[in-house]
Design an enzyme around this catalytic site. Structure first.
Site, PDB file in Angstrom:
ATOM      1  N   ARG A   1       0.960  -1.080   0.050  1.00 51.49           N
ATOM      2  CA  ARG A   1       0.101   0.060   0.036  1.00 51.49           C
ATOM      3  C   ARG A   1       1.045   1.232   0.071  1.00 51.49           C
ATOM      4  NH1 ARG A   1      -1.576   1.173   4.659  1.00 51.49           N
ATOM      5  NH2 ARG A   1      -2.692  -0.690   5.226  1.00 51.49           N
TER       6      ARG A   1
ATOM      7  N   ASP B   1      -7.227  19.141 -14.322  1.00 54.37           N
ATOM      8  CA  ASP B   1      -7.681  17.941 -14.843  1.00 54.37           C
ATOM      9  C   ASP B   1      -7.304  17.944 -16.255  1.00 54.37           C
ATOM     10  OD1 ASP B   1      -8.757  15.460 -15.880  1.00 54.37           O
ATOM     11  OD2 ASP B   1     -10.395  15.609 -14.690  1.00 54.37           O
TER      12      ASP B   1
ATOM     13  N   LYS C   1      -8.005   6.611 -19.322  1.00 51.93           N
ATOM     14  CA  LYS C   1      -8.384   7.191 -20.802  1.00 51.93           C
ATOM     15  C   LYS C   1      -7.185   7.091 -21.485  1.00 51.93           C
ATOM     16  CE  LYS C   1     -12.247   7.813 -18.228  1.00 51.93           C
ATOM     17  NZ  LYS C   1     -12.279   9.149 -17.712  1.00 51.93           N
TER      18      LYS C   1
HETATM   19  C1  LIG Z   1     -12.998   9.498 -16.436  1.00 52.16           C
HETATM   20  C2  LIG Z   1     -12.808  10.898 -15.885  1.00 52.16           C
HETATM   21  C3  LIG Z   1     -12.269  11.030 -14.598  1.00 52.16           C
HETATM   22  C4  LIG Z   1     -12.438   9.912 -13.485  1.00 52.16           C
HETATM   23  O1  LIG Z   1     -11.567   8.916 -13.593  1.00 52.16           O
HETATM   24  P1  LIG Z   1     -11.653   7.372 -13.139  1.00 52.16           P
HETATM   25  O2  LIG Z   1     -10.471   6.870 -13.774  1.00 52.16           O
HETATM   26  O3  LIG Z   1     -12.913   6.921 -13.990  1.00 52.16           O
HETATM   27  O4  LIG Z   1     -11.927   7.557 -11.573  1.00 52.16           O
HETATM   28  C5  LIG Z   1     -11.888  12.180 -14.131  1.00 52.16           C
HETATM   29  N1  LIG Z   1     -11.821  13.302 -15.159  1.00 52.16           N
HETATM   30  C6  LIG Z   1     -12.096  12.878 -16.589  1.00 52.16           C
HETATM   31  C7  LIG Z   1     -11.918  14.387 -17.243  1.00 52.16           C
HETATM   32  C8  LIG Z   1     -12.320  12.111 -16.778  1.00 52.16           C
HETATM   33  O5  LIG Z   1     -12.732  11.590 -18.116  1.00 52.16           O
END
Ligand SMILES: *Cc1c(COP(=O)(O)O)cnc(C)c1O
Length: 386
Positions: free
Chosen positions: A52, A176, A201
């Site tokens: 962890r 983000d 992604k």
């Molecule tokens: C998918 C996504 C998230 C969240 O990520 P997870 O891996 O699904 O928890 C956050 N921000 C954006 C822009 C995303 O496309």
């Protein structure tokens, strides 16, 4: 290769954290699929006690990602949302946060339904610098949360300009960067303090891992986040870390290929008689095309468009694509299509969706790297059924 190397992005993506295994010479790093590590005497170990806290496979991935985002530090997490939650846990109770009004649905849900009890959130249009500047001065937030481009409206915020406004009140700026990936955009170099990613992604890119990452330069804040990750628990598994290390090697070529296809599809859609309008940052018609060009080296592979019609036409269209898979998520090598109002953005109240423009005729594409003629033919066949 050390993460501080000056080698090109594509080279770093392959070689930082990708050194051959020193004990066997295996060119691919081993998966340290272990929960614990043997100690020679109580408290005497090789830097690893429990997975962890630390894991050698995860360390390699963190090193590579820090290099790609041009960051001093990186932590990888069990999901993108886990990275977001660590940042929220790190803020004192009562903290004020200004957040973009068109963020990922799960981010909105976490802020409005989980952390709203301890923090104060205000959702604002971060593309409107005048309004944002006024709110920053009035609210004096601890943190500003940007997503750029946003999801699904692909609105672009000027990262450097927002960072400048934030500095006046010593607010942290989080970006983000999921949609651009570090290949096209590196917010830390534009003045942001923290970058987060859903590695699910583009970074992993093969739709087989859920994972997240955060990158930053500040030593003290990094230590706090690292402490929290260990204390709260959302770490990335060794095998998932290895899969992302594998996926990341092709990030540069994948981003180029997805963008090449996306530009062609955006132009095709813009001319299509059954399409009302197209949103793609690479089109001159995009409201913030100039900012996109200034702060990023590319426009990515996400396209949003409005069909002529409503729910009925959208359903017909979505039921008739074959190559584009009807699914949530994005950023994989395969093309995906989805209906934000019913699928990814269902957790956003209907009234707010309307306000943001997420109408029933809005469709989102994550353009993959298949042959462009096949992708266009698939869309054309579905249009014929509408
Ligand atoms: C998918 C996504 C998230 C969240 O990520 P997870 O891996 O699904 O928890 C956050 N921000 C954006 C822009 C995303 O496309």
């Amino acid at each position: 290769m050390k993460k501080t190397t000056t080698a090109s992005f594509a080279t770093r993506a392959i070689h930082v954290g990708g050194e051959p295994d020193p004990t066997t010479g295996a060119i691919m790093p081993p998966i340290f699929q272990t929960s614990t590590y043997v100690q020679s005497s109580p408290g005497e170990h090789k830097g690893y006690e429990y997975s962890r806290t630390h894991n050698p496979t995860r360390d390699r991935l963190q090193e590579c990602l820090a290099s790609l985002e041009e960051a001093k530090h990186c932590l990888v997490t069990a999901s993108g949302l886990a990275a977001t939650s660590l940042i929220m846990h790190a803020l004192p109770h009562g903290s004020k946060i200004l957040c973009g009004d068109d963020v990922y649905g799960g981010t909105y849900r976490m802020f409005s339904k989980v952390f709203h009890e301890t923090h104060e959130f205000e959702f604002v249009d971060t593309t409107d610098l005048k309004k944002l500047g006024e709110r920053i001065q009035k609210v004096k937030p601890a943190l500003i949360w940007l997503e750029t481009p946003t999801n699904p409206m692909l609105k672009i915020s000027d990262i450097a300009a927002v960072a400048k406004l934030a500095k006046k009140v010593k607010a942290l700026v989080v970006v983000d960067n999921t949609f651009m990936s570090p290949y096209f955009q590196r917010p830390l170099t534009l003045g942001a303090d923290i970058v987060i990613h859903s590695m699910t992604k583009y970074i992993n890119g093969h739709s087989d891992v859920v994972g997240g990452a955060l990158m930053l330069n500040d030593d003290a804040f990094f230590e706090k986040l690292k402490f929290l990750q260990n204390a709260v628990g959302p770490c990335l598994a060794p095998f998932d870390s290895w899969l992302v290390l594998r996926g990341i090697k092709t990030l540069a070529v994948r981003m180029e290929a997805t963008q090449k296809n996306a530009i062609e599809i955006a132009k095709y859609l813009e001319k299509h008689p059954k399409v009302q309008s197209v949103i793609y940052p690479g089109l001159k018609s995009h409201a913030q095309h100039a900012i996109a060009k200034k702060q990023a080296s590319g426009f990515g592979g996400m396209i949003t468009f409005f069909l002529k019609g409503g729910m009925k036409e959208s359903r017909r269209f979505l039921e008739n694509v074959r190559l584009f898979a009807l699914a949530e998520s994005l950023g994989g090598v395969e093309s995906l299509i989805e209906h934000p109002a019913i699928m990814t953005h269902a957790s956003i109240p209907a009234a707010i969706r309307q306000q943001l423009g997420i109408h029933d005729n809005l469709i989102r594409l994550s353009v993959g790297i298949e042959g462009i003629e096949d992708l266009k033919a698939d869309l054309e066949a579905a249009f014929k059924k509408v």
